[in-house]
Design an enzyme around this catalytic site. Structure first.
Site, PDB file in Angstrom:
ATOM      1  N   GLU A  84       0.819  -1.216   0.000  1.00 27.88           N
ATOM      2  CA  GLU A  84       0.000   0.000   0.000  1.00 27.88           C
ATOM      3  C   GLU A  84       0.853   1.267   0.000  1.00 27.88           C
ATOM      4  O   GLU A  84       0.536   2.226  -0.708  1.00 27.88           O
ATOM      5  CB  GLU A  84      -0.968   0.005   1.193  1.00 27.88           C
ATOM      6  CG  GLU A  84      -2.127  -0.956   1.046  1.00 27.88           C
ATOM      7  CD  GLU A  84      -3.131  -0.574  -0.031  1.00 27.88           C
ATOM      8  OE1 GLU A  84      -3.107   0.564  -0.548  1.00 27.88           O
ATOM      9  OE2 GLU A  84      -3.968  -1.438  -0.362  1.00 27.88           O
ATOM     10  N   GLU A  88       0.471   3.755  -3.149  1.00 28.26           N
ATOM     11  CA  GLU A  88      -0.118   5.073  -2.926  1.00 28.26           C
ATOM     12  C   GLU A  88       0.907   6.198  -2.858  1.00 28.26           C
ATOM     13  O   GLU A  88       0.579   7.340  -3.179  1.00 28.26           O
ATOM     14  CB  GLU A  88      -0.947   5.061  -1.631  1.00 28.26           C
ATOM     15  CG  GLU A  88      -2.172   4.180  -1.736  1.00 28.26           C
ATOM     16  CD  GLU A  88      -3.042   4.223  -0.500  1.00 28.26           C
ATOM     17  OE1 GLU A  88      -2.628   4.790   0.528  1.00 28.26           O
ATOM     18  OE2 GLU A  88      -4.171   3.680  -0.570  1.00 28.26           O
ATOM     19  N   GLU A 135      -2.363  13.516  -4.386  1.00 30.04           N
ATOM     20  CA  GLU A 135      -1.235  14.304  -3.870  1.00 30.04           C
ATOM     21  C   GLU A 135      -0.659  13.555  -2.683  1.00 30.04           C
ATOM     22  O   GLU A 135      -1.386  12.846  -1.981  1.00 30.04           O
ATOM     23  CB  GLU A 135      -1.684  15.686  -3.378  1.00 30.04           C
ATOM     24  CG  GLU A 135      -2.157  16.643  -4.437  1.00 30.04           C
ATOM     25  CD  GLU A 135      -2.598  17.976  -3.832  1.00 30.04           C
ATOM     26  OE1 GLU A 135      -1.836  18.546  -3.018  1.00 30.04           O
ATOM     27  OE2 GLU A 135      -3.714  18.415  -4.156  1.00 30.04           O
TER      28      GLU A 135
END
Length: 185
Positions: A84, A88, A135
């Site tokens: 993850e 991400e 972002e």
């Protein structure tokens, strides 16, 4: 829903105050359980934490969160944490240990049980948002009011607890991945 054992259409029944599904043919009961998830407090050399802004199609869009996600079938919670953070935030880090476990109940009806990991990033690469993050950035914990709007109340709790433990104890007590207790970070 159909029975996972014999394929017969299940029927609703009340068990206490909970509606469950049971197969009328074989009697198998389908239990709806929380989804297993991970979240990670990733800390850099400056003591800042890593947060990502959620995309338009995510639950609680345009709000910020710790790197997090579902643990895939057959995957360990450690593997899920590494995956993850890489998906991400574009950063590779290995977790130091478990620092908390929290439950979430979301507006969309999803419930999750979240293993919260602590990880340190010692590299110099900037985070690169990916997956459902638009972002990504590092945030100081000097003033919690300066953090961007957080998507999950559990994240605010986790970050506040981490900050408080760091200030009061000079570190945070955590469990190592082997299960031995270690003080400080």
């Amino acid at each position: 829903m159909f029975c996972v054992k014999c394929g017969t259409a299940c029927e609703d029944f009340m068990e206490g105050e909970t509606i469950r599904q049971r197969c009328p043919k074989c009697g198998h009961i389908h239990y709806k359980n929380p989804y297993p998830c991970i979240a990670a407090i990733v800390v850099n050399k400056k003591g800042e934490i890593l947060l990502g802004k959620r995309g338009a199609k995510s639950i609680y869009p345009f709000k910020w969160c710790l790197p997090c996600g579902y643990i895939e079938y057959g995957e360990t919670y450690v593997e899920a944490t590494v995956r993850e953070v890489e998906e991400e935030m574009g950063l590779h880090t290995l977790p130091d240990g478990i620092i908390n476990v929290v439950s979430n109940n979301f507006d969309n009806g999803v419930c999750s049980l979240v293993v919260v990991m602590l990880a340190h990033y010692d590299g110099d690469k900037d985070p690169v948002p990916g997956d459902d993050i638009t972002e990504a950035g590092w945030f100081a914990l000097d003033d919690m009011n300066l953090l961007p709007p957080l998507a999950f109340s559990a994240d605010k709790f986790i970050i506040s607890k981490y900050k408080r433990m760091r200030e009061e104890n000079g570190g945070i007590t955590r469990l190592t991945l082997e299960g031995h207790r270690v003080d400080g970070v």
